[in-house]
Design a protein around this motif. Structure first.
Motif, mmCIF file in Angstrom:
data_model
loop_
_atom_site.group_PDB
_atom_site.id
_atom_site.type_symbol
_atom_site.label_atom_id
_atom_site.label_comp_id
_atom_site.label_asym_id
_atom_site.label_seq_id
_atom_site.Cartn_x
_atom_site.Cartn_y
_atom_site.Cartn_z
ATOM 1 N N VAL A 23 4.288 -16.104 3.917
ATOM 2 C CA VAL A 23 4.672 -14.846 3.728
ATOM 3 C C VAL A 23 3.612 -13.897 4.071
ATOM 4 N N VAL A 24 2.389 -14.302 3.881
ATOM 5 C CA VAL A 24 1.353 -13.361 4.022
ATOM 6 C C VAL A 24 1.169 -13.273 5.738
ATOM 7 N N GLY A 25 1.356 -14.219 6.421
ATOM 8 C CA GLY A 25 1.267 -14.308 7.914
ATOM 9 C C GLY A 25 2.252 -13.645 8.479
ATOM 10 N N GLY A 26 3.610 -13.635 8.028
ATOM 11 C CA GLY A 26 4.804 -13.246 8.539
ATOM 12 C C GLY A 26 5.327 -11.966 8.107
ATOM 13 N N ILE A 27 4.656 -11.339 7.349
ATOM 14 C CA ILE A 27 4.749 -9.878 6.698
ATOM 15 C C ILE A 27 4.463 -8.819 7.695
ATOM 16 N N GLY A 28 3.539 -9.235 8.679
ATOM 17 C CA GLY A 28 3.176 -8.315 9.727
ATOM 18 C C GLY A 28 1.729 -7.653 9.402
ATOM 19 N N PHE A 29 0.965 -7.511 10.165
ATOM 20 C CA PHE A 29 -0.538 -6.897 10.008
ATOM 21 C C PHE A 29 -0.529 -5.618 9.912
ATOM 22 N N PRO A 30 0.527 -4.732 10.396
ATOM 23 C CA PRO A 30 0.472 -3.420 10.082
ATOM 24 C C PRO A 30 0.716 -3.057 8.712
ATOM 25 N N VAL A 31 1.506 -3.943 7.823
ATOM 26 C CA VAL A 31 1.843 -3.858 6.402
ATOM 27 C C VAL A 31 0.610 -4.039 5.716
ATOM 28 N N LEU A 32 -0.064 -5.153 6.146
ATOM 29 C CA LEU A 32 -1.375 -5.621 5.355
ATOM 30 C C LEU A 32 -2.347 -4.639 5.495
ATOM 31 N N HIS A 33 -2.544 -3.662 6.725
ATOM 32 C CA HIS A 33 -3.303 -2.732 7.035
ATOM 33 C C HIS A 33 -3.064 -1.693 6.056
ATOM 34 N N ASP A 34 -1.801 -1.245 5.862
ATOM 35 C CA ASP A 34 -1.445 -0.226 5.026
ATOM 36 C C ASP A 34 -1.676 -0.547 3.706
ATOM 37 N N LEU A 35 -1.350 -1.872 2.962
ATOM 38 C CA LEU A 35 -1.647 -1.965 1.637
ATOM 39 C C LEU A 35 -3.279 -2.022 1.648
ATOM 40 N N ARG A 36 -4.103 -2.490 2.540
ATOM 41 C CA ARG A 36 -5.321 -2.525 2.265
ATOM 42 C C ARG A 36 -5.745 -0.859 1.883
ATOM 43 N N THR A 37 -5.395 -0.210 2.795
ATOM 44 C CA THR A 37 -5.872 1.215 2.717
ATOM 45 C C THR A 37 -5.087 2.012 1.783
ATOM 46 N N ARG A 38 -4.055 1.781 1.337
ATOM 47 C CA ARG A 38 -3.391 2.587 0.258
ATOM 48 C C ARG A 38 -2.727 1.730 -0.860
ATOM 49 N N LEU A 39 -3.425 0.622 -1.186
ATOM 50 C CA LEU A 39 -2.759 -0.267 -2.371
ATOM 51 C C LEU A 39 -2.594 0.390 -3.459
ATOM 52 N N ARG A 40 -3.298 1.428 -4.213
ATOM 53 C CA ARG A 40 -3.117 1.896 -5.094
ATOM 54 C C ARG A 40 -2.165 3.183 -5.204
ATOM 55 N N ASP A 41 -1.705 3.479 -4.216
ATOM 56 C CA ASP A 41 -0.883 4.581 -3.964
ATOM 57 C C ASP A 41 0.442 4.292 -3.142
ATOM 58 N N PRO A 42 1.377 3.608 -3.704
ATOM 59 C CA PRO A 42 2.691 3.279 -2.736
ATOM 60 C C PRO A 42 3.316 4.358 -2.430
#
Length: 442
Positions: free
Chosen positions: A198-217
């Motif tokens: 799941v982590v590998g297949g969700i896409g790195f742009p999504v992971l990048h977005d979650l890293r920078t804006r995790l507390r502000d959906p």
């Protein structure tokens, strides 16, 4: 005057060169368990499947290939999942903190970065998340294999590392002939593998977005919201449907305890979207479950990750487009945002090209084999979606059929639009526009 290679062509060529290099390495006698040179078609098919992180095989990985051969395969699907130009970008960053515009443009094609400014951060995130996830999953699996299955540390470590890297890259390669069927009741093996998938297949742009804006959906990008919602719906829906169709099937879930049925159904739903591992016999599934797999494999995972398929975001955009058309809205909207017309055109293009490749691939293989149509369709979609699940006929296909599957795997990994752009003779801007007319639709 020096001619610059189109970014799309550079990406497609990088994957092709890596495949050829992998083929030559697997052709070496050192790569074969018996010390003899593997047939060209076997080496080529395996290299394509590894670089394109698919997992379809024509020979048993664990017994046919030597330790060297298995190591080559691991490196190939690590490189294929990591990305050719992403790796080149990281190397460039190590040498020089600034990247030339040409390098940024090529990497943007592969990583689907939203802008040239975030390419460096996305590339670094790819590296950190990939290495950290693989090492963590490998450690968990190594401990489990040693403590619960009495494997010596060397064998447990190799098995843990191989399956961890394969899972994170959604490659589906296993050194076990039965994939992960032997661990069908072991949550301590399947859950870490599912997490890596799941982590590998969700896409790195999504992971990048979650890293920078995790507390502000609220400020997550529309792509992130569509991918997360679509992934959740597909995972939950696949889980429920597999349970419904396989609950009483004595060849799959029917012979298992209730807890194992739930675990295997969840694993099947996760793996079917692109990973290629299986904890139940795929060839023994009901035809209804095969049909579900057609859909899940074709859709795949998130964009710019290790997953294949036409991608969750593509299908989500098309669904929003349909809803907007039914409601008579001029704009395609979702989560308080309007989808650009270029994104809509790209989504339609991906769907049409992907569907066309699946249809043509099916027709080519059917013409040269006597296998049932539903099994051929399954293999074709599995190849195009870089999934790797099989009903068991891949190894028995003629060389022509296997070559068709390699072409589909390559197209699925490189991307339909990227491949089409790389094959285009050129691009030009038209200095005029034709008069508009509205043909009848439907």
């Amino acid at each position: 005057m020096k001619t610059l290679l189109h970014p799309a062509r550079a990406v497609a060529l990088a994957f092709l060169v890596t495949i050829l290099a992998g083929t030559l390495l697997l052709k070496l006698p050192l790569a074969h368990a018996e010390g003899s040179a593997a047939p060209w078609i076997t080496a080529f098919f395996t290299a394509v499947s590894a670089v394109c992180v698919t997992g379809l095989v024509v020979v048993d990985t664990g017994s046919y290939w030597s330790w060297f051969g298995q190591g080559v395969i691991l490196v190939l699907f690590q490189v294929g999942g990591f990305g050719m130009m992403t790796g080149a970008t990281l190397l460039g960053l190590m040498v020089n903190r600034s990247l030339r515009l040409r390098t940024r443009l090529i990497t943007q094609v592969e990583t689907h970065s939203l802008g040239l400014g975030d390419i460096s951060s996305v590339a670094r995130l790819v590296f950190v998340v990939t290495i950290a996830s693989e090492l963590l999953i490998a450690a968990l699996l190594t401990l489990r294999f040693h403590l619960a299955y009495a494997l010596d540390w060397h064998e447990a470590a190799w098995s843990g590392l191989f399956h961890a890297v394969s899972a994170f890259n959604n490659a589906g390669f296993s050194i076990h002939a039965d994939s992960l069927v032997r661990y069908a009741s072991d949550a301590f093996v399947l859950l870490p593998v599912m997490t890596a998938i799941v982590v590998g297949g969700i896409g790195f742009p999504v992971l990048h977005d979650l890293r920078t804006r995790l507390r502000d959906p609220r400020h997550w990008s529309l792509h992130t919201k569509l991918t997360l919602c679509g992934t959740g719906i597909l995972l939950a829906g696949g889980f429920v449907i597999v349970l419904a169709f396989e609950w009483d099937n004595p060849k799959t879930l029917g012979a298992m305890p209730v807890a194992t049925r739930l675990l295997s159904a969840a694993f099947a739903s996760v793996s079917a979207r692109t990973a290629g591992f299986n904890s139940i016999d795929i060839g023994a599934l009901t035809h209804e479950s095969w049909a579900l797999h057609y859909f899940l494999m074709f859709v795949g995972g998130g964009s710019a990750g290790t997953a294949g398929g036409v991608k969750v975001g593509t299908v989500a955009i098309l669904l929003m487009l349909v809803v907007a058309e039914i409601r008579g809205h001029n704009d395609t909207e979702g989560f308080g945002r309007r989808v650009s017309s270029s994104a809509q055109r790209q989504a339609i293009t991906v769907l049409v090209l992907g569907s066309g490749m699946v249809v043509l691939g099916t027709l080519f293989i059917l013409r040269g084999t006597d296998f049932p149509t539903d099994q051929v369709i399954f293999e074709v979609i599995s190849a195009f979606g870089t999934v790797g699940l099989s009903t068991g006929i891949t190894a028995d296909l003629p060389a022509s059929g296997q070559l068709v599957l390699t072409a589909l795997m390559y197209a699925g990994r490189v991307g339909t639009i990227t491949l089409a752009a790389s094959l285009a003779l050129g691009e030009r801007r038209m200095p005029y526009r034709y008069p508009e007319e509205h043909p009848i639709v439907g």
